[in-house]
Write a protein that holds these residues in place. Structure first.
Motif, PDB file in Angstrom:
ATOM      1  N   GLN A  27       0.814  -1.216   0.000  1.00 44.75           N
ATOM      2  CA  GLN A  27       0.000   0.000   0.000  1.00 44.75           C
ATOM      3  C   GLN A  27       0.851   1.270   0.000  1.00 44.75           C
ATOM      4  O   GLN A  27       0.509   2.252  -0.673  1.00 44.75           O
ATOM      5  CB  GLN A  27      -0.963  -0.012   1.189  1.00 44.75           C
ATOM      6  N   CYS A  28       1.942   1.257   0.735  1.00 46.83           N
ATOM      7  CA  CYS A  28       2.778   2.463   0.794  1.00 46.83           C
ATOM      8  C   CYS A  28       3.568   2.655  -0.499  1.00 46.83           C
ATOM      9  O   CYS A  28       3.765   3.796  -0.952  1.00 46.83           O
ATOM     10  CB  CYS A  28       3.700   2.401   2.007  1.00 46.83           C
ATOM     11  N   ASP A  29       4.012   1.572  -1.101  1.00 43.09           N
ATOM     12  CA  ASP A  29       4.658   1.688  -2.404  1.00 43.09           C
ATOM     13  C   ASP A  29       3.697   2.270  -3.439  1.00 43.09           C
ATOM     14  O   ASP A  29       4.062   3.102  -4.277  1.00 43.09           O
ATOM     15  CB  ASP A  29       5.171   0.326  -2.879  1.00 43.09           C
ATOM     16  N   ALA A  30       2.448   1.819  -3.389  1.00 46.65           N
ATOM     17  CA  ALA A  30       1.440   2.333  -4.314  1.00 46.65           C
ATOM     18  C   ALA A  30       1.193   3.821  -4.086  1.00 46.65           C
ATOM     19  O   ALA A  30       1.018   4.589  -5.043  1.00 46.65           O
ATOM     20  CB  ALA A  30       0.143   1.546  -4.146  1.00 46.65           C
ATOM     21  N   ALA A  31       1.160   4.240  -2.809  1.00 47.33           N
ATOM     22  CA  ALA A  31       0.951   5.657  -2.498  1.00 47.33           C
ATOM     23  C   ALA A  31       2.100   6.514  -3.039  1.00 47.33           C
ATOM     24  O   ALA A  31       1.877   7.602  -3.595  1.00 47.33           O
ATOM     25  CB  ALA A  31       0.810   5.850  -0.988  1.00 47.33           C
ATOM     26  N   ILE A  32       3.309   6.017  -2.912  1.00 46.99           N
ATOM     27  CA  ILE A  32       4.484   6.742  -3.411  1.00 46.99           C
ATOM     28  C   ILE A  32       4.435   6.836  -4.936  1.00 46.99           C
ATOM     29  O   ILE A  32       4.686   7.900  -5.527  1.00 46.99           O
ATOM     30  CB  ILE A  32       5.782   6.053  -2.944  1.00 46.99           C
ATOM     31  N   LYS A  33       4.108   5.723  -5.568  1.00 43.84           N
ATOM     32  CA  LYS A  33       4.056   5.696  -7.027  1.00 43.84           C
ATOM     33  C   LYS A  33       2.972   6.621  -7.566  1.00 43.84           C
ATOM     34  O   LYS A  33       3.148   7.292  -8.603  1.00 43.84           O
ATOM     35  CB  LYS A  33       3.786   4.258  -7.496  1.00 43.84           C
ATOM     36  N   LYS A  34       1.880   6.732  -6.841  1.00 39.52           N
ATOM     37  CA  LYS A  34       0.749   7.550  -7.283  1.00 39.52           C
ATOM     38  C   LYS A  34       1.119   9.027  -7.383  1.00 39.52           C
ATOM     39  O   LYS A  34       0.706   9.730  -8.309  1.00 39.52           O
ATOM     40  CB  LYS A  34      -0.424   7.367  -6.330  1.00 39.52           C
ATOM     41  N   VAL A  35       1.913   9.485  -6.426  1.00 43.13           N
ATOM     42  CA  VAL A  35       2.276  10.912  -6.437  1.00 43.13           C
ATOM     43  C   VAL A  35       3.601  11.150  -7.141  1.00 43.13           C
ATOM     44  O   VAL A  35       3.973  12.305  -7.404  1.00 43.13           O
ATOM     45  CB  VAL A  35       2.350  11.491  -5.003  1.00 43.13           C
ATOM     46  N   GLY A  36       4.330  10.070  -7.413  1.00 46.79           N
ATOM     47  CA  GLY A  36       5.657  10.223  -7.993  1.00 46.79           C
ATOM     48  C   GLY A  36       5.675  10.261  -9.482  1.00 46.79           C
ATOM     49  O   GLY A  36       6.669  10.577 -10.127  1.00 46.79           O
TER      50      GLY A  36
END
Length: 437
Positions: free
Chosen positions: A428-437
């Protein structure tokens, strides 16, 4: 043997409160460009009587053309939502204090705060909080500074000295997490838990940006330190040497952690200097034991580690404020000579310097000899050489905080396994980072 710090020392050093080695370094204050009388509306989470009232009175005495209206908000989810709603709704707020980094990040991302980078870089004293300063002591977003930390907090273990003495326990100066657990077990029983929670081993071992891998493009929750950290807490809750999460939630001890300590229900409590104000409030929290401040235990014997405290009380100027110069003058005073007014409430200055005896006397208050092991205030708080981590990666920080708060609670309540926690946190945290990155 305990050394008593006399209130006379404080009075003798009163000049130090105005010039305080703390802060004459701030040099000549900026003169606000605003003409006439200016009123600044300030929102913060500290009760007025715990420092802000004295701070703003001293400020107005020096700058009579700048008045301050202070609104205290409760620093919890509901209080922060109230503040954010007020900021976005256009209420007149000139200066705001954020406490959690996630709350600060939300306000920066929403475009609510003024970029202070240029002002800080051009200030002889406050440039230590500008981007590029070493060591880092401020939070930056895309290389810019939107706030300045007014306090530096070393985290310590506050312990009930009567319980330690009754059990015949002497805590070694170089103790470890294993020693902490063993002592917590000895203190437990008869309705008492040895500690509220154990140390955060992951933060201690990894330090700055511990939730991110190098570069900030991926989360770090697969690091073994996180598993070790939560396994320790799960084990201690199971053996009842740490308070079970079910009881913390039921008693609201997550928000009022001072209550179980000051009512004798836990023997050790890991926290920061601001909680000393509760110990001194014997009317609200009557108790008959001394509090001794102990250094954080090391994760491993002989291995240097990070303290889990931090720079905080992030003072920012709102972008909508029509009084930018006056607000920055207040900010400079707050971190400079005004910082001494916040010490009795447990807010230690973020700028270095100051007379240790004066600071200790103000921290301990007039009943220090009764309430504290006074020597420990100096040796383990004021003269600590603790390494304070300062995070530099902000990518999706607010969203990651929300994800992890929920997952951590589910794990500690026994709703998910440690394996499921680790897998879900990473995904979930990797996905959150990828979403804004």
């Amino acid at each position: 043997m305990t050394n008593t710090i006399s209130r006379r020392t404080l009075l003798a050093g009163a000049a130090g409160l105005g010039s305080a080695a703390l802060l004459a370094a701030c040099g000549k204050d900026a003169v606000p460009a605003d003409t006439g009388t200016v009123t600044l509306n300030v929102w913060g989470g500290v009760p007025p009587e715990s420092g802000p009232a004295a701070l703003f009175a001293a400020f107005t005495a020096k700058y009579p053309n700048i008045k301050v209206n202070y609104t205290r908000y409760v620093n919890d989810d509901q209080g922060n939502l109230k503040l954010d709603t007020a900021l976005q709704g256009g209420l007149d707020i000139d200066v705001v204090v954020s406490y959690a980094r996630s709350a600060l990040a939300k306000r920066v991302e929403a475009g609510l705060l003024t970029d202070l980078t240029g002002r800080l870089a051009g200030d002889a004293t406050l440039k230590v909080f500008a981007p590029g300063a070493e060591p880092a002591s401020n939070n930056f977003f895309d290389g810019k500074a939107y706030s300045v930390p007014a306090s530096r907090s070393v985290e310590t273990v506050l312990a009930n000295k009567s319980l330690l003495d009754k059990a015949g326990i002497t805590v070694p100066e170089d103790w470890t997490a294993a020693d902490f657990r063993a002592i917590a077990k000895e203190l437990s029983g008869d309705g008492v838990y040895g500690c509220l929670t154990p140390p955060d081993l992951a933060r201690q071992k990894i330090g700055p940006d511990f939730t991110y891998k190098a570069g900030g493009r991926e989360s770090n929750f697969d690091d073994p330190a996180f598993r070790e950290n939560f396994q320790l807490r799960l084990d201690m809750m199971a053996e009842k040497s740490a308070v079970p999460m079910t009881e913390i939630i039921a008693q609201k001890w997550d928000a009022f952690a001072q209550t179980p300590f000051l009512t004798g229900k836990v023997g050790m409590w890991i926290s920061q200097p601001f909680v000393l104000r509760y110990i001194k409030d014997t009317k609200e929290y009557p108790h008959d034991f001394q509090t001794i401040l102990l250094p954080l235990p090391a994760p491993q014997k002989g291995v240097r580690f990070w303290n889990t405290g931090g720079y905080g009380d992030n003072v920012a100027i709102t972008k909508k404020s029509p009084h930018q110069d006056a607000a920055f003058t207040l900010l400079r005073f707050w971190l400079g000579e005004g910082a001494a007014r916040m010490v009795p409430g447990g807010r230690l200055p973020s700028l270095p310097g100051g007379d240790t005896a004066v600071l200790a006397a103000d921290l301990g208050g007039p009943d220090a000899a009764k309430l504290f092991d006074e020597r420990s205030l100096v040796t383990n708080l004021l003269t600590s050489d603790a390494r304070i981590p300062v995070d530099t990666v902000q990518t999706a920080h607010a969203e990651i905080s929300t994800i992890m708060n929920g997952l951590n609670q589910r794990l500690l309540l026994g709703n998910i396994s440690l394996d499921e926690w680790a897998r879900t946190a990473k995904e979930q945290c990797d996905a959150a980072i990828k979403k804004v990155g």
